[in-house]
Design a protein around this motif. Structure first.
Motif, mmCIF file in Angstrom:
data_model
loop_
_atom_site.group_PDB
_atom_site.id
_atom_site.type_symbol
_atom_site.label_atom_id
_atom_site.label_comp_id
_atom_site.label_asym_id
_atom_site.label_seq_id
_atom_site.Cartn_x
_atom_site.Cartn_y
_atom_site.Cartn_z
ATOM 1 N N GLU A 132 26.239 -22.780 18.980
ATOM 2 C CA GLU A 132 26.700 -24.077 18.501
ATOM 3 C C GLU A 132 26.468 -25.123 19.580
ATOM 4 O O GLU A 132 27.030 -25.047 20.680
ATOM 5 C CB GLU A 132 28.187 -24.005 18.142
ATOM 6 N N TYR A 168 33.549 -29.509 19.410
ATOM 7 C CA TYR A 168 32.393 -28.656 19.702
ATOM 8 C C TYR A 168 31.762 -29.028 21.050
ATOM 9 O O TYR A 168 30.716 -28.477 21.408
ATOM 10 C CB TYR A 168 31.357 -28.776 18.581
ATOM 11 N N TYR A 224 27.070 -23.050 8.339
ATOM 12 C CA TYR A 224 27.836 -24.291 8.403
ATOM 13 C C TYR A 224 27.341 -25.271 7.339
ATOM 14 O O TYR A 224 26.166 -25.262 6.961
ATOM 15 C CB TYR A 224 27.682 -24.975 9.766
#
Length: 847
Positions: free
Chosen positions: A407, A540, A620
């Protein structure tokens, strides 16, 4: 699909464990790994035997004819392509809460895994979440379906796939007959049209400008007899019975079993059933052929070149003919040498060299028939890739591409590790490791060895730092990042390059995921007040960041606080902020949008929906961080108390609570011994009898509740949902079958009120024509077909060209109370915040 290379061996292991009670042998991990490698080598060799391509078309993920595809791919060795129109967004979900576009993501991943399990390539006509080629729910006709999808759009995309892949044979999964799902019928209509259009140079000439060529599929089949599908009214006679029940001694299963094992990946649809060994056929009907076909047919590919040796018969050039015949001998020898790894490796690399020489010869020759030249090169290009796969399996090359994080945010970096291990006896020369990334991405070597010799039980490792550009597009599950490893090596003097996908998708995500809760609100104009939205923010970003969260509202709306400072210390941290929203006093009915925003060191306006299951991995959806507010007037009785018997298939309680209604979920104890008289109304969720045996047992008690003065509302059930026409309702009520004849799929179909002055249509909300506007997906389904005279039908509706159905809303007095059964899909309309559905539902639960 990246990172989920679960081969057939994994499924065979499951099946072996299932019958372990009669099998005294327990394989060790080493033995299991060895068996896996042997099976993979065989699966790599089988495709070398065939030069044919078979295409199967369907409407939804799980429409593929799995046993047939398994036989062709794993048994015959044909290249097999499954073309699916939609993403399956309109289906049910047996494993989770994903619906609509999110369910489409789940089902697309399931289809990819199913295809990978038995070597089938998967293509979709639908390209995005909001693509017009969409699973919009049940359809009765292909005309309705193609009106939604766009006929020319869908045909163009199918023709494009055909021209790209050039199949020899095509077969839709279903027949175009009355009673069949309109989506299935539409794909069959498109397939028959594409059979001709793909060969027509005047059809979609833009393809030719892009370098594609017209292609005439040689044979068109339809499924026959018992393959015709669940709802077909009649079948067609088979011209060929394909022996899908044959048992493969190397794979240790029949092709029917292999097909069912692949179908088990469709967990959201409850697919995949154990089947016994034994003879079984898949009947097909040859509808049209462009080549002479010997009678009786023995194979789907009769009348066509079947092998590289057959291709040699099409060429006049002696040198090329000799190459192709030599290549056929090498293929035959390699298959015969199985499972001698060293011998197979020598032959595979020799064959790979000959394929490349043959393609070079084709390019160098002057051809009187340029279409033959193109076709030969296309087939040999496929064969070259198959030889590369066989090379990898024969030398026991094990590759991995992993990341320290999968990610990334824009401008952030990750370290990727690429490894190559040799487990076979053939040493590799000049082994080099490389990482390929999209344009704009930075790739920096961290630890990349020079070209090396790699022998048995040796590993070569390289590490790379990759950095996403500042304007990198966010992750999309239908367009994964084109980031992969390359392993270059030379075996037996032949250079080979193997592509290595990451163990999981590398995803570029926003700095923050901003999830509004709830994601949709209703605002009752009869009782104006304040709304509450909670924003759950997940970081994130690596390291500490400061930002401000705000909720952007239309002009005239007030939001408190105007902005909220938030601090994150590192990736994965979660913070939440609660906003109070006050719409203006003169708000007009309509739909309004509130948008979540983050400004500061971390910026975002998006919500990252994470979808993760063991059988499909992690993916996602990057969606707008927004809350839809539907404003409309609805009268709600004060202090109304509702008991709800939930099935898990709907979210009606949450919808009613937004109106300020007290809704209690009733468990087994409540149903069997609780005081039901405290509830003004009890509502039974859709199909609850199917999953609530306690409800089945408690139905007499619920009828007593009604008889004593209670109000019971039962939402739709299928005939197989433990519904007893004699006992499930207080009076006789039979649900119609087959279901296609007892549903109204046109969400805009006119509604006729049969009893205009009935309280359910007037109290507390007067239901008018405007309340039937804006419905989505369907009007209703599983309508009753017969009922006792005590029931009063309140509504009449029908699909175009069909007789009216009057069973969508039935009500009856029972003792002192009221029993109502409705087949309207009110639960779905509530989820979509359709005002009329809210008003009608409030009427139903008002005593």
């Amino acid at each position: 699909m990246r990172g989920h290379h679960r081969r057939l061996f994994a499924w065979l292991t499951v099946w072996l464990l299932a019958v372990a009670i009669v099998l005294p042998f327990r394989p060790t991990p080493a033995a299991a790994a060895s068996e896996r490698a042997v099976v993979e080598l065989w699966q790599a060799l089988v495709p070398l035997r065939s030069v044919n391509t078979f295409m199967n078309t369907g409407a939804h993920p799980d429409d593929e004819q799995s046993s047939l595809l398994a036989y062709l791919s794993q048994g015959v060795g044909a290249r097999v392509i499954s073309v699916i129109a939609t993403r399956g967004e309109g289906g049910q979900n047996a494993i989770g809460a994903e619906y609509n576009a999110a369910l489409g993501v789940v089902r697309s991943r399931e289809l990819a895994e199913a295809g990978q399990a038995f070597g089938v390539e998967v293509r979709h006509l639908s390209e995005d979440f909001d693509d017009p080629i969409f699973d919009f729910g049940f359809s009765k006709t292909p005309e309705e379906t193609l009106a939604h999808w766009g006929h020319d759009r869908a045909l163009e995309r199918l023709v494009r796939v055909i021209r790209e892949t050039r199949p020899d044979v095509v077969m839709p999964s279903f027949l175009d007959v009355d009673g069949q799902h309109g989506h299935h019928r539409a794909v069959t209509v498109l397939t028959l049209e594409a059979f001709r259009a793909a060969a027509d140079p005047e059809a979609f000439p833009e393809h030719l400008a892009e370098g594609l060529r017209p292609w005439q599929i040689k044979k068109l089949y339809l499924p026959a007899a018992e393959s015709r599908g669940t709802y077909d009214s009649e079948g067609i006679p088979p011209t060929l019975e394909v022996p899908v029940g044959e048992y493969d001694p190397i794979l240790g299963a029949s092709y029917v079993q292999i097909g069912e094992e692949s179908r088990a990946y469709h967990k959201s649809q409850g697919m995949g059933q154990p089947v016994p060994e034994g003879p079984r056929t898949f009947p097909v009907h040859l509808l049209e052929s462009k080549v002479p076909v010997p009678q009786p047919e023995q194979s789907l590919f009769d009348g066509l070149p079947r092998t590289v040796g057959d291709l040699a018969e099409q060429v006049e050039d002696r040198e090329l003919k000799t190459m192709l015949l030599s290549l056929q001998e090498i293929i035959d020898a390699a298959v015969a040498a199985y499972p001698d790894y060293r011998r197979v490796s020598d032959l595979v690399h020799k064959g790979l060299n000959v394929v490349r020489q043959a393609r070079a010869r084709i390019a160098a020759l002057e051809w009187a028939d340029p279409e033959l030249r193109y076709d030969l090169d296309h087939r040999l290009a496929v064969k070259e890739q198959q030889f590369v796969r066989a090379s990898r399996a024969a030398i026991l090359l094990v590759t991995r591409l992993t990341a320290d994080t999968y990610e990334l945010t824009r401008g952030a970096s990750a370290t990727l590790t690429l490894t190559a291990f040799v487990g076979g006896p053939v040493p590799l020369e000049d082994v080099r490791l490389e990482l390929a990334a999209p344009a704009g991405w930075q790739v920096e070597p961290v630890e990349v060895p020079a070209a090396a010799r790699l022998s048995y039980n040796q590993t070569l490792t390289a590490r790379f730092k990759v950095t996403a550009p500042a304007d990198a597009p966010f992750f999309h599950p239908y367009r994964p990042l084109d980031l992969y490893g390359l392993v270059h090596y030379t075996a037996a003097g032949v250079p080979v390059t193997v592509k290595v996908e990451p163990a999981a998708d590398v995803a570029v995500l926003p700095d923050l995921s901003l999830q509004p809760q709830p994601d949709g609100l209703i605002y009752n104009l009869e009782e104006p007040g304040k709304l509450t939205v909670t924003v759950v923010a997940t970081s994130y970003r690596d390291g500490p960041v400061e930002t401000e969260l705000s909720l952007a509202a239309p002009a005239g709306w007030q939001v408190e606080p105007a902005a909220a400072p938030v601090v994150f210390q590192g990736r994965g941290e979660v913070r939440s902020v609660r906003f109070t929203v006050t719409p203006p006093a003169n708000l007009a009915p309509g739909r309004y949008t509130l948008r979540v925003q983050a400004e500061g060191q971390a910026r975002s306006g998006e919500y990252v929906r994470v979808i993760e299951y063991d059988h499909i991995g992690r993916t996602y959806m990057v969606l707008p961080g927004a809350v839809e507010v539907q404003a409309f007037p609805v009268k709600v009785p004060k202090e109304l108390r509702v008991g709800y018997v939930a099935s898990g298939f709907d979210r009606v309680p949450e919808a009613l609570r937004q109106l300020g209604i007290q809704v209690d979920l009733l468990d087994e104890e409540d149903l069997t011994s609780g005081d039901l008289s405290v509830y003004d109304t009890i509502v039974v969720g859709i199909r609850a009898l199917r999953v609530r045996p306690d409800l089945v047992a408690a139905m007499p008690r619920l009828h007593e509740y009604v008889y004593g003065g209670g109000n019971l509302v039962v939402q739709y059930h299928q005939p197989g949902d433990n519904w007893d026409p004699e006992r499930s309702a207080p009076y006789y009520l039979q649900i119609g079958s087959p279901s296609i004849r007892w549903r109204v799929t046109d969400e805009a179909s006119p509604v006729t009120v049969l009893v205009p002055d009935h309280p359910l249509l007037n109290r507390p909300n007067a239901i008018g024509p405007e309340d039937w506007q804006g419905w989505v997906k369907d009007r209703g389904l599983y309508f009753p077909s017969k009922w006792a005279p005590e029931f009063t039908p309140l509504l009449s509706m029908n699909d175009p060209g069909e007789a009216p159905l009057t069973g969508s809303l039935l009500t009856a007095t029972y003792g002192k109370g009221r029993y109502t059964y409705t087949s309207l899909i009110l639960y779905y309309q509530l989820e979509q915040r359709v005002p009329g559905a809210y008003r009608l539902f409030v009427n139903l639960i008002t005593p």
